[in-house]
Write a protein that holds these residues in place. Structure first.
Motif, PDB file in Angstrom:
ATOM      1  N   TRP A  59       0.827  -1.211   0.000  1.00 23.85           N
ATOM      2  CA  TRP A  59       0.000   0.000   0.000  1.00 23.85           C
ATOM      3  C   TRP A  59       0.857   1.255   0.000  1.00 23.85           C
ATOM      4  N   GLY A  60       2.101   1.147   0.449  1.00 18.83           N
ATOM      5  CA  GLY A  60       3.032   2.255   0.305  1.00 18.83           C
ATOM      6  C   GLY A  60       3.685   2.262  -1.060  1.00 18.83           C
ATOM      7  N   PHE A  61       3.876   1.073  -1.606  1.00 15.87           N
ATOM      8  CA  PHE A  61       4.499   0.942  -2.924  1.00 15.87           C
ATOM      9  C   PHE A  61       3.578   1.428  -4.035  1.00 15.87           C
ATOM     10  N   LEU A  62       2.278   1.131  -3.933  1.00 13.36           N
ATOM     11  CA  LEU A  62       1.345   1.413  -5.029  1.00 13.36           C
ATOM     12  C   LEU A  62       1.360   2.872  -5.479  1.00 13.36           C
ATOM     13  N   PRO A  63       1.161   3.861  -4.606  1.00 13.88           N
ATOM     14  CA  PRO A  63       1.191   5.254  -5.094  1.00 13.88           C
ATOM     15  C   PRO A  63       2.570   5.661  -5.605  1.00 13.88           C
ATOM     16  N   ARG A  64       3.629   5.145  -4.986  1.00 15.63           N
ATOM     17  CA  ARG A  64       4.985   5.466  -5.462  1.00 15.63           C
ATOM     18  C   ARG A  64       5.206   4.912  -6.862  1.00 15.63           C
ATOM     19  N   ALA A  65       4.730   3.679  -7.105  1.00 17.36           N
ATOM     20  CA  ALA A  65       4.926   3.058  -8.409  1.00 17.36           C
ATOM     21  C   ALA A  65       4.098   3.752  -9.486  1.00 17.36           C
ATOM     22  N   VAL A  66       2.842   4.059  -9.176  1.00 15.40           N
ATOM     23  CA  VAL A  66       1.962   4.689 -10.169  1.00 15.40           C
ATOM     24  C   VAL A  66       2.486   6.071 -10.547  1.00 15.40           C
ATOM     25  N   ALA A  67       2.762   6.905  -9.546  1.00 12.13           N
ATOM     26  CA  ALA A  67       3.235   8.259  -9.825  1.00 12.13           C
ATOM     27  C   ALA A  67       4.637   8.249 -10.423  1.00 12.13           C
ATOM     28  N   GLY A  68       5.514   7.408  -9.876  1.00 12.38           N
ATOM     29  CA  GLY A  68       6.883   7.359 -10.372  1.00 12.38           C
ATOM     30  C   GLY A  68       6.984   6.843 -11.790  1.00 12.38           C
ATOM     31  N   ALA A 125     -10.411   0.131 -14.756  1.00  7.69           N
ATOM     32  CA  ALA A 125      -9.073   0.619 -15.078  1.00  7.69           C
ATOM     33  C   ALA A 125      -8.195   0.656 -13.829  1.00  7.69           C
ATOM     34  N   VAL A 126      -8.750   1.170 -12.734  1.00 11.59           N
ATOM     35  CA  VAL A 126      -7.996   1.230 -11.475  1.00 11.59           C
ATOM     36  C   VAL A 126      -7.662  -0.182 -11.004  1.00 11.59           C
ATOM     37  N   LEU A 127      -8.623  -1.080 -11.084  1.00  6.30           N
ATOM     38  CA  LEU A 127      -8.376  -2.467 -10.687  1.00  6.30           C
ATOM     39  C   LEU A 127      -7.291  -3.089 -11.567  1.00  6.30           C
ATOM     40  N   GLY A 128      -7.340  -2.803 -12.864  1.00 10.06           N
ATOM     41  CA  GLY A 128      -6.369  -3.372 -13.786  1.00 10.06           C
ATOM     42  C   GLY A 128      -4.951  -2.937 -13.480  1.00 10.06           C
ATOM     43  N   PHE A 129      -4.721  -1.629 -13.349  1.00 10.23           N
ATOM     44  CA  PHE A 129      -3.335  -1.212 -13.111  1.00 10.23           C
ATOM     45  C   PHE A 129      -2.892  -1.495 -11.678  1.00 10.23           C
ATOM     46  N   SER A 130      -3.848  -1.624 -10.742  1.00  5.53           N
ATOM     47  CA  SER A 130      -3.473  -2.010  -9.382  1.00  5.53           C
ATOM     48  C   SER A 130      -3.004  -3.457  -9.341  1.00  5.53           C
ATOM     49  N   LEU A 131      -3.642  -4.321 -10.116  1.00  7.94           N
ATOM     50  CA  LEU A 131      -3.186  -5.709 -10.209  1.00  7.94           C
ATOM     51  C   LEU A 131      -1.813  -5.785 -10.876  1.00  7.94           C
ATOM     52  N   LEU A 132      -1.610  -4.957 -11.892  1.00  6.26           N
ATOM     53  CA  LEU A 132      -0.297  -4.919 -12.538  1.00  6.26           C
ATOM     54  C   LEU A 132       0.779  -4.524 -11.534  1.00  6.26           C
ATOM     55  N   GLU A 133       0.507  -3.495 -10.746  1.00  7.98           N
ATOM     56  CA  GLU A 133       1.501  -3.048  -9.768  1.00  7.98           C
ATOM     57  C   GLU A 133       1.630  -4.046  -8.614  1.00  7.98           C
TER      58      GLU A 133
END
Length: 262
Positions: A59-68, A125-133
């Motif tokens: 849950w800390g990685f997800l926003p860092r990965a998406v934004a980064g 879309a959110v579910l899709g890229f969240s699963l990817l991350e």
């Protein structure tokens, strides 16, 4: 998105085009740029937003990965366009054209089925890229490439990705779980990906590990000891989350046996 990942690595123009089309429904078309020209270059380093760090929850990685990843894709594309003499805002920009493709798709679906479909499209879309991350999180957790005497990182090797040879989930994911060979040889087609004994191994397939990643205490209980075994008990060799570094060094002091960490 898994199909898009596989097609996006190929040299053939049609396969690359199909990759970008497949990413349109998740509004994650910039992945096409960042994954190939960012993640595969910086994998298993502190500079890679798609490589998770020891002590970092999903849950800390997800926003860092998406934004980064988004920021990295834009920087990479701007650099590519300027090097080739193209305008940043124009038809040659793969990031902008990917977003335009998603906008066109969503507009067409809204016109066909009405505006009420838009929240459902956004949700998938959110579910899709969240699963990817989620998959990104478990593929390189805590793994760190060594630095050479000149300060550059060593070449990517099978030991820099977690591997899984579980048959059923590999069949569903086009052998994605043989991730070590994929990163060492990114142009190798999925059906020929190989197992390497030197690669660290996940205790289960991706389906189980994704759920585990969503529960940080269970994830740490299972994966931190495995990571330490991979590095011979030396936690300083792992890719540590800055916020967790002091805690991890206290918990796993230098010289502690790997058996004591399990």
């Amino acid at each position: 998105m898994n199909t898009a990942h596989e097609l996006g690595h190929k040299r053939e123009h049609l396969e690359r085009l199909l990759s970008r089309i497949a990413l349109a429904q998740s509004c994650y078309g910039h992945f096409y740029v960042e994954h190939n020209h960012g993640h595969h270059i910086r994998v298993a380093t502190a500079e890679d937003p798609a490589s998770s760090r020891m002590g970092e929850s999903f849950w800390g990685f997800l926003p860092r990965a998406v934004a980064g990843s988004l920021a990295s894709a834009w920087r990479l594309e701007v650099r590519r366009l300027r090097r080739r003499g193209h305008r940043v805002v124009g038809r040659h920009n793969d990031v902008l054209t990917s977003w335009l493709t998603s906008l066109t798709l969503f507009t067409a679906l809204a016109a066909a089925f009405g505006p009420p479909v838009l929240p459902f499209l956004a949700g998938q879309a959110v579910l899709g890229f969240s699963l990817l991350e989620s998959v990104n999180y478990l593929e390189h957790y805590g793994l760190l490439r060594e630095r050479r005497p000149d300060g550059r990182y060593v070449r990517v090797a099978p030991r820099h990705s977690w591997n899984s040879d579980h048959t059923v989930s590999n069949l569903f994911l086009f052998q994605l779980q043989r991730h070590s060979d994929h990163h060492a040889n990114p142009l190798r087609r999925y059906q020929t990906l190989r197992h390497f004994d030197e690669a660290p191994r996940l205790p289960s397939g991706y389906a189980t590990m994704i759920v585990l990643a969503w529960i940080p205490p269970l994830w740490r209980r299972v994966m931190d000891p495995k990571l330490l075994v991979h590095y011979g008990g030396d936690v300083t060799r792992a890719n540590l989350a800055p916020a967790a570094r002091a805690r991890l060094l206290r918990r796993y002091p230098a010289g502690a046996s790997t058996a004591s960490t399990a």
